[in-house]
Design a protein around this motif. Structure first.
Motif, short mmCIF file in Angstrom:
data_model
loop_
_atom_site.label_atom_id
_atom_site.label_comp_id
_atom_site.label_asym_id
_atom_site.label_seq_id
_atom_site.Cartn_x
_atom_site.Cartn_y
_atom_site.Cartn_z
N PHE A 1 0.81 -1.21 0.00
CA PHE A 1 0.00 0.00 0.00
C PHE A 1 0.85 1.27 0.00
O PHE A 1 0.42 2.31 -0.51
N SER A 2 2.07 1.17 0.52
CA SER A 2 2.99 2.32 0.44
C SER A 2 3.43 2.54 -1.00
O SER A 2 3.64 3.66 -1.44
N LEU A 3 3.55 1.44 -1.75
CA LEU A 3 3.92 1.51 -3.16
C LEU A 3 2.79 2.13 -3.98
O LEU A 3 3.02 2.94 -4.88
N LEU A 4 1.57 1.74 -3.69
CA LEU A 4 0.42 2.23 -4.45
C LEU A 4 0.09 3.70 -4.18
O LEU A 4 -0.41 4.40 -5.06
N ILE B 1 1.26 6.52 -6.56
CA ILE B 1 0.70 6.33 -7.90
C ILE B 1 -0.77 6.75 -7.93
O ILE B 1 -1.20 7.52 -8.79
N GLU B 2 -1.54 6.26 -6.97
CA GLU B 2 -2.98 6.49 -6.99
C GLU B 2 -3.37 7.90 -6.57
O GLU B 2 -4.49 8.34 -6.83
N HIS B 3 -2.45 8.64 -5.94
CA HIS B 3 -2.75 10.02 -5.58
C HIS B 3 -2.42 11.01 -6.69
O HIS B 3 -2.68 12.20 -6.56
N LEU B 4 -1.84 10.53 -7.78
CA LEU B 4 -1.53 11.40 -8.92
C LEU B 4 -2.77 12.12 -9.44
O LEU B 4 -2.71 13.28 -9.86
N ILE B 5 -3.91 11.43 -9.42
CA ILE B 5 -5.14 11.99 -9.99
C ILE B 5 -5.61 13.23 -9.24
O ILE B 5 -6.42 13.99 -9.76
N TYR B 6 -5.10 13.45 -8.03
CA TYR B 6 -5.53 14.60 -7.24
C TYR B 6 -4.64 15.82 -7.41
O TYR B 6 -4.98 16.90 -6.96
#
Length: 222
Positions: free
Chosen positions: A175-178, A181-186
């Motif tokens: 989850f630290s890896l994700l 990446i997944e917060h880029l959209i914000y």
């Protein structure tokens, strides 16, 4: 004289096509995020895309169908893209596979930045009764989440076994890896003038790979 059936046929043709479907999904996602799922009606979505309600139902029969389509289509397409990227590189090199996964994931996040915040929100709520999903639909969403996590953890475990990676806890590392990446959209859209997609991708890969280096390598570099 034009019959009612002919009028319906014209209406369908005027608003048909994948592009209209995409616009409906993006507009619905935006309204769900801004107004809330419960406060958005089918009529509201039809107005946003400037389609008559009668024609709108040729695409989607209910608000639930729209939400589930967004979650299912986009979520599983992202998994497919990441899986294909991982399979395109050397299966015996976890570092290359992880880099391929990160590149594909970032690319997909940026391409679908208008819809993915909705997926994050409803995926998080998929385990409770406020998600707007039926039980079978919730299972599809949670299965997609598990598949993405399984893919990452498989790479991490093989990397740990062959000495490519070192970490203390698999779940925490996953989850630290994700997270970056997944917060880029914000934030990426508002910052695109300073950093390109390539810049962001390389920075994130460098950050993650450095965090996964074996301690002996880190010590030698000091």
């Amino acid at each position: 004289m034009t019959t009612a059936a002919q009028k319906r046929s014209v209406t369908r043709k005027k608003g048909s096509g994948p592009e209209t479907r995409r616009i409906i999904l993006e507009s619905a996602a935006k309204s769900f995020m801004e107004r809330g799922y419960d406060n958005t009606s089918m009529t509201d979505i039809a107005k946003l895309v400037n389609i008559q309600p009668s024609a709108f139902y040729n695409y989607f029969k209910s608000k639930n169908e729209i939400l589930f389509t967004i979650l299912e289509d986009i979520g599983w397409k992202m998994i497919t893209m990441c899986k294909e990227a991982v399979e395109s590189v050397d299966s015996n090199d976890p570092r290359l596979q992880l880099e391929a996964f990160i590149r594909a994931h970032i690319s997909y996040e940026i391409q679908h930045c208008k819809i993915l915040p909705l997926i994050d929100f409803h995926s998080f709520r998929a385990t409770n009764d406020r998600s707007g999903l039926t039980k079978p639909q919730k299972k599809v969403v949670t299965d997609a989440q598990r598949e993405l996590i399984r893919m990452i953890q498989d790479i991490l475990k093989r990397g740990e076994q062959d000495g490519s990676f070192e970490f203390d806890d698999l779940t925490t590392t996953t989850f630290s890896l994700l997270a970056p990446i997944e917060h880029l959209i914000y934030w990426f859209e508002s910052d695109k003038g300073r950093l390109s997609q390539s810049d962001v991708t390389e920075n994130i890969i460098k950050f993650i790979m450095k965090a996964l280096e074996k301690s002996s390598r880190k010590i030698r570099k000091k």
